[in-house]
Design a protein around this motif. Sequence first.
Motif, PDB file in Angstrom:
ATOM      1  N   VAL A   1      41.009  12.759  27.239  1.00  0.00           N
ATOM      2  CA  VAL A   1      40.496  11.388  27.399  1.00  0.00           C
ATOM      3  C   VAL A   1      41.285  10.416  26.536  1.00  0.00           C
ATOM      4  CG1 VAL A   1      38.501   9.894  27.029  1.00  0.00           C
ATOM      5  CG2 VAL A   1      38.198  12.165  28.033  1.00  0.00           C
ATOM      6  N   ALA A   2      41.678  10.873  25.331  1.00  0.00           N
ATOM      7  CA  ALA A   2      42.420   9.996  24.422  1.00  0.00           C
ATOM      8  C   ALA A   2      43.780   9.618  24.997  1.00  0.00           C
ATOM      9  CB  ALA A   2      42.588  10.682  23.068  1.00  0.00           C
ATOM     10  N   GLY A   3      44.364  10.453  25.843  1.00  0.00           N
ATOM     11  CA  GLY A   3      45.677  10.160  26.425  1.00  0.00           C
ATOM     12  C   GLY A   3      45.631   9.314  27.674  1.00  0.00           C
ATOM     13  N   LEU A   4      44.420   8.946  28.133  1.00  0.00           N
ATOM     14  CA  LEU A   4      44.276   8.149  29.345  1.00  0.00           C
ATOM     15  C   LEU A   4      44.214   6.666  29.011  1.00  0.00           C
ATOM     16  CD1 LEU A   4      41.575  10.264  31.239  1.00  0.00           C
ATOM     17  CD2 LEU A   4      44.038  10.301  31.596  1.00  0.00           C
ATOM     18  N   THR A   5      44.639   5.854  29.977  1.00  0.00           N
ATOM     19  CA  THR A   5      44.528   4.405  29.818  1.00  0.00           C
ATOM     20  C   THR A   5      43.085   3.969  30.070  1.00  0.00           C
ATOM     21  OG1 THR A   5      45.070   3.989  32.135  1.00  0.00           O
ATOM     22  CG2 THR A   5      46.907   4.126  30.581  1.00  0.00           C
TER      23      THR A   5
END
Length: 753
Positions: free
Chosen positions: A611-615
């Motif tokens: 989730v942290a790597g998603l925009t």
Amino acid sequence: MYLEKLELQGFKSFAQKTVMEFPVRGQRGGSPGIAAIVGPNGSGKSNTADAVRWVLGEQSIKLLRGKRAEDVIFSGSASLARLGFAEVALYLNNEDKKADIEYEKIVIKRRVYRSGESEYHINNAKVRLSDIQLLLAQANFGGKSYSVIGQGMTDAILSASPFERKNFFDEATGVKQFQIKRESAKAKIKTTEENLSQVKSLIRELSPRLNMLEQQIEKREKRAGLTKELAKLQLEYFGSLWCETTKKLRALLDKKKDIAKNQLSLTKKLSELQNILQKLEKEQKAAHLGDYNKVQSGYYESVTQKNELAGLLAGLTRELAVLLEIEKTHPSKIDGEKLAEAARSQINLLSELAKAETLEAFHSLKPKVKKLHSELTAILNEKQPATRPTAEKITRVREKITSLKKELEQADSMVKEKQNLVDKLRNAESKATTNVFETQRKYQEVQRHLNQVVSEKNQIDVELAKVETHKQDTEEQLAREVAGALHEAIKNYHPHTPAEGSHVSWEKIAHLKQDLEMIGGIDEHVESEYAEAKKRHDFLADQLRDTESALAKTKQALAELDTTIAHQFNRAFEQIEKGFSEYFKTLFSGGSAQLVRYTQSELETLNEDIVAGLTKKEQEQLAANSKTGIDIKASPPGKKVNSISMLSGGERALVSIALICAIIRANPSPFVVLDEVDAALDEANSERFAHILAKLSQVTQFIAITHNRATMEQSSILYGVTMGENGVSKLLSVDMEKAVASIAVSKKLKVNI
């Protein structure tokens, strides 16, 4: 709907064509019955389940226990060669019209070749796999549904994640057919939106061209009006100009004709006077006293001779004066002749100095001055002999001067004599020329009049040339400006009244031409191009409206499908949950079981690192999409478990069987193939399972591949599968009902005996 017959040829171990027929409705109280397929391990009996799964469209070779597509084709043995294709045909009875097709008999066939080519048929007509999948979904069975429950599949249901288990329940609740339609509708919406985007893009591309063509049409119409007005103005302007020029030219030609007649008359009169004059001149020559020309020539010769003698006398006189001066100045030392020569040179030099006007001219005479100075110095310094040649020369010059004076007197007398003779000839000639002068005066008067006529004619010729040039210029201008019928109309134009002139100015015509030039040239095909573009635009606009309408209808249908899917899924899920609890208690003689359904967003299913790597936008999209999961909770009697993973293998098998039976009761499939699902059951549970199958066989047809005696006892027909040394599976069949009837007859005969 039920399965009537299964044909296998070249499929795995069934190298030869093998036909398996199943009980028809009407037997055993109208139930489809149970068909049992038995045989030793490795005989190929499970290949029948694979065949059913394969013909229903299964694409996973791994699920078919193979690695390549050609692994389903008989690969040969020590005594038999391998085959080139495999074929399985499924014969279904559709008298109840459960499948949405007009045929009462449905034959689904699949064939594959070693080349990889695959074919699907419905009633011997080639179809697509999607057609078969939709047909099977409408009939509540298919290759990936619970119609074929193979080895390990029962445990796979329990081992699957809640979200993966949801796909199985979609098949179980009978919403698969609606989901296929839903996916088709979504694909159609996507395609429609793409088409809509393309249509809008085409309209956006076409609109500027259409607007440009509309402007061209307006310009063309405006140009046509201006051209018509210009033609009218040109007709009046050039017509009046041409008519006026033509009239002026005709008048000048008529005037020139009259002048030519007058000129001819004067020329004739002048010719007559010339004849008279020639006659008088002859008479004048006859009246001459002597030869006037000869006398006059002699007179001129005498005058010339007199002038020559006077010149010689003047020269000798100057030479004598110089010699006398020399004799007087230098009586004995200087050569007088050389000094006279130097004097002449000095006179010439002074003359040249007088003529010189520039500094360069003066400088050019400097060498001559030096030369003259040297000559004079030499003469003055020269020592002369005792003789006196200068005196002798003076004597000779004086003698010549005396002689020339006598000759000059004689020449002067001759000039006077010849002058008198010339005067006499002139007086005599003047009387003879009086008539000639009068005639010449008349001649000159006629000539003057003729010259006036010629001048007038020349003036008319000039005017005529101007008019003709103007007409030619007008003709050339007409050729440049107008053509065709208008050109002829201008040449034949006549004002309404003779005095009427053109009220059209050239500035107005030039202004109209400038307006036409500003409009520019318009392609003659612009109207056809506009019509074609307008037709194309209207067609695209209609397509846009139709597409938007179809898109709205498809979205509405999608919403209705979602409502139908939700309604049917909820209804069937409640029935399945209820049946699951009942069958669980039957198999376990108590306990509790339930199905728990929950919804979770796709974002919540991901771990925090992902989730942290998603925009932010991607997170919002995932949060908007939800997934439904189904959890299974089961507690056998006397146990309290939090997860089904804590159950034993036998307990897990009973839980999965209870779930499958609940699904079959809630949404019965036309037939169900069970591939050794009861292998893990003990004798007691096998009995319970066999009784459950017997009850469920009232609503669906079972083909059970089993080693279980209790299941065999419940079957109406028994197929035995064996395998010979050639590696080919063979089939033996026993009709249990006929066998039971035959045994009963035998017992009865023995009792009677």
